[in-house]
Design a protein around this motif. Structure first.
Motif, short mmCIF file in Angstrom:
data_model
loop_
_atom_site.label_atom_id
_atom_site.label_comp_id
_atom_site.label_asym_id
_atom_site.label_seq_id
_atom_site.Cartn_x
_atom_site.Cartn_y
_atom_site.Cartn_z
N ARG A 1 0.89 -0.61 0.12
CA ARG A 1 -0.11 0.04 -0.31
C ARG A 1 0.76 0.92 0.19
O ARG A 1 0.94 2.26 -0.68
N MET B 1 1.00 4.21 -2.42
CA MET B 1 1.08 5.88 -1.93
C MET B 1 2.54 6.64 -2.71
O MET B 1 2.13 7.47 -3.23
N LEU C 1 0.46 7.50 -6.11
CA LEU C 1 -0.55 8.71 -5.59
C LEU C 1 0.25 10.23 -5.49
O LEU C 1 -0.54 10.77 -5.57
N VAL D 1 -7.85 5.24 -5.20
CA VAL D 1 -7.40 4.83 -4.10
C VAL D 1 -8.22 3.87 -4.07
O VAL D 1 -7.84 2.59 -3.54
N GLY E 1 -11.08 0.75 -0.43
CA GLY E 1 -10.41 1.69 0.75
C GLY E 1 -9.47 0.90 1.74
O GLY E 1 -8.88 1.82 2.46
N TRP F 1 -13.30 8.58 -1.92
CA TRP F 1 -12.37 8.06 -2.32
C TRP F 1 -12.46 7.20 -3.98
O TRP F 1 -12.04 6.46 -3.61
N ILE G 1 -2.96 8.84 5.20
CA ILE G 1 -2.90 7.85 4.24
C ILE G 1 -1.41 7.72 5.02
O ILE G 1 -1.26 5.69 5.87
#
Lengths: 279, 319
Positions: free
Chosen positions: A21, A25, A28, A36, A246, A258, A272
């Motif tokens: 994750r 990230m 992102l 997301v 999520g 989201w 996050i």
């Protein structure tokens, strides 16, 4: 009281799930945008497939003997990119060029651009038919490779999915497995309100699949289910993975807002980061 | 033409293990010979066009060459997203064979009349669009479909159309065939309208008008080089197609001519179907007559336009 072991919301994430994750990230952060929720619900499904189930050669992504895995819900590609990068299909630094104008990692995955991506997806309802074609091709070639198609539960609104399901059953394609990321939220809101798909397992059964349901964030349960494939001979299999949209990112969990986010602000990125640890 | 096309698939499948036939719900007995001889590569997938295209894509990704065959309207409209994404974006060797394109299915009404198939197929990147003139040309085309890169849309007419193509002209996808030398006029036609173009040219010849005929069987990629060869030598270019005037052969020709920004546009007369659904039945020939596309009306329209010289605006083809 929910059963803590079987409730996808409360199951804790191990270090590897958190690390993957964090790779999501990275992408992102770089792009400031992305789907997301649909990526976070997929992480354990893809992790187990690429770690433990699929026959693959990361340095030889076109190896003919590989198992094919199609991410039909292409908008979940951040999770796929993270897993492929982690498995060495391409350098992790590519994640930092997510959606960059000269990057290979777009907002939906493209075959030929991204090593390990079997089909360009993003238009929903396409992947299962392509998977049926690949399964028939393997049969014609007398090859043992299997085909896995990962679908979203919202995606199942598309009638073409059920056309493909009928065909998979007609051909008795036990080499084909449909995996549903059943996170119960589509873009506008709950699947149960937008277009109810229940009873989902019975729908697949009535279309000729052998179906198992599993906690889609329970790595051991996923591994056990996938290792039993095909569930029976001469029938396609479906694994319905109950997940949380999520998952692992508290502000995004079960939150339709989201689904896709652009211009993530510092507070959101901080939330996050806090949830996933790391740098 | 349809039987020739299907038989060609069987022949190709005998020779090449990559060839797979994919039908939806064709007439009983379709390709029974292939079904008996090569059952593994004979697939009937039901009335599910979107799935059929996706399945074909999956086969093509694995190196097979699927020939997908169903009624042209359903093959092009119903599954457009699958054609665009699965076949064209991946640039796969899939062949789409549209039965009864144009007005062939006249008695069945507008749900079955493919009057915009060329337009929507040629709008897609990577797609090749071919409309052979007759069964012989279909056979020559099919020989080239095995290894042509990328997807092909093949527009089928009905059976029993007159043979107007010539073996000696050969056939190459993307290369126009000059059937009659242009003098005053050149008709650029595709599909069964090549036959009407030749008949119209005969009528014009009797009136002393030298009318050339170009068989532009491949609408995409268009043979721009051949088009340019005569574009500036004739007084009038006529496009002739059994397809809506929107987006078809006429549009392809006009786009190519307008790309020559340094050259004045030649005069172009567009003969095509009107931009509306045809709510009449009868026969293909009957509807073509009603819409002003018999050889006689084609010749008359061309004669009228030429007589007006360069100053008058052309009459609508089907006033």
């Amino acid at each position: 009281m929910p059963n803590l072991i079987h409730d996808p919301l409360t199951i804790p994430l191990d270090a590897r799930s958190k690390a993957l994750r964090r790779l999501i990230m990275d992408a992102l952060l770089a792009a400031g945008r992305g789907h997301v929720g649909p990526a976070m619900s997929l992480v354990e499904i893809l992790r187990v497939l690429y770690d433990d189930v699929l026959k693959l050669r990361p340095k030889e992504p076109d190896w003919p003997g590989r198992d094919r895995c199609i991410l039909s819900k292409g908008h979940g590609c951040l999770a796929l990119y993270a897993v492929l990068a982690d498995r060495g299909f391409f350098p992790k630094r590519e994640l930092q060029r997510f959606c960059a104008d000269d990057g290979i990692l777009g907002g939906h995955p493209e075959r030929g651009l991204v090593p390990g991506v079997e089909a360009s997806t993003g238009a929903l309802g396409h992947g299962l038919s392509i998977g049926v074609g690949m399964g028939l091709a393997a049969r014609l070639r007398k090859r043992a490779n299997r085909v896995f198609v990962v679908l979203g539960d919202g995606e199942l609104n598309e009638g073409s999915v059920w056309e493909a399901a009928m065909s998979a059953a007609k051909h008795g394609l036990s080499s084909l497995t449909a995996i549903v990321d059943n996170n119960r939220l589509q873009s506008y809101g709950p699947v149960a309100e937008v277009m109810p798909m229940a009873p989902l397992a019975d729908k697949f059964r009535s279309f000729g699949f052998v179906v198992e349901e599993v906690n889609g964030h329970d790595v051991d349960a996923l591994r056990a289910a996938f290792r039993r494939l095909p569930f029976v001979r001469e029938q396609p299999s479906a694994v319905i993975c109950n997940t949380v949209k999520g998952k692992g990112v508290p502000p995004a969990e079960h939150n339709a807002a989201w689904h896709h986010r652009a211009r993530l602000n510092d507070e959101e990125l901080g939330a996050i980061r806090a949830a996933l640890g790391g740098k | 033409m349809r039987r020739t096309c299907l038989n060609s698939i069987h022949e190709l499948a005998r020779r090449d293990p990559r060839v797979v036939y994919v039908g939806s719900d064709p007439s009983p007995g379709t390709l029974d010979g292939m079904k008996a001889e090569i059952p593994d590569r004979f697939l009937i997938e039901g009335i599910a066009e979107a799935h059929v295209i996706g399945l074909a894509a999956g086969l093509a990704m694995e190196g097979f060459v699927p020939y997908v065959n169903t009624i042209a309207t359903f093959l092009t409209r119903r599954c457009y997203d699958q054609i665009a994404v699965d076949l064209c974006m991946h640039n796969l060797r899939a062949r789409l064979i549209g039965n009864g394109a144009g007005l062939v299915y006249a008695p069945l009404g507008p749900t079955h009349q493919a009057i915009e198939d060329i337009a929507i197929m040629r709008a897609l990147p990577n797609m090749t669009v071919v409309a052979p003139a007759d069964a012989d040309e279909m056979r020559r085309l099919m020989e080239q479909t095995l290894d042509w890169p990328g997807p092909i849309y093949i527009r089928l007419a009905k059976g029993g159309d007159p043979i107007v193509s010539r073996e000696t002209d050969g056939f190459e996808i993307g290369q126009a065939i000059l059937l009659r030398d242009p003098e005053d006029v050149a008709i650029v036609a595709c599909g069964v309208m090549v036959d009407r173009a030749l008949a119209a040219a005969d009528i014009l010849a009797e009136e002393g008008i030298g009318c050339g005929v170009v068989n532009m069987h491949t609408i995409k990629p268009l043979d721009v080089a051949s088009l340019n060869l005569f574009a500036d030598r004739v007084r009038l270019i006529v496009t002739l197609e059994e397809h809506s005037g929107v987006g078809g052969l006429a549009a392809a020709v006009l786009e190519a001519l307008s790309d020559r920004v340094h050259v004045a546009m030649p005069r172009v007369l567009k003969l095509a179907l009107p931009d509306r659904f045809v709510h009449k039945y009868g026969s293909q020939d009957g509807l073509l007559a009603r819409l002003g596309l018999t050889p006689e009306s084609i010749a008359a329209t061309i004669g009228r336009v030429l007589a007006r010289g360069s100053t008058g605006a052309p009459q609508p083809a089907f006033a």
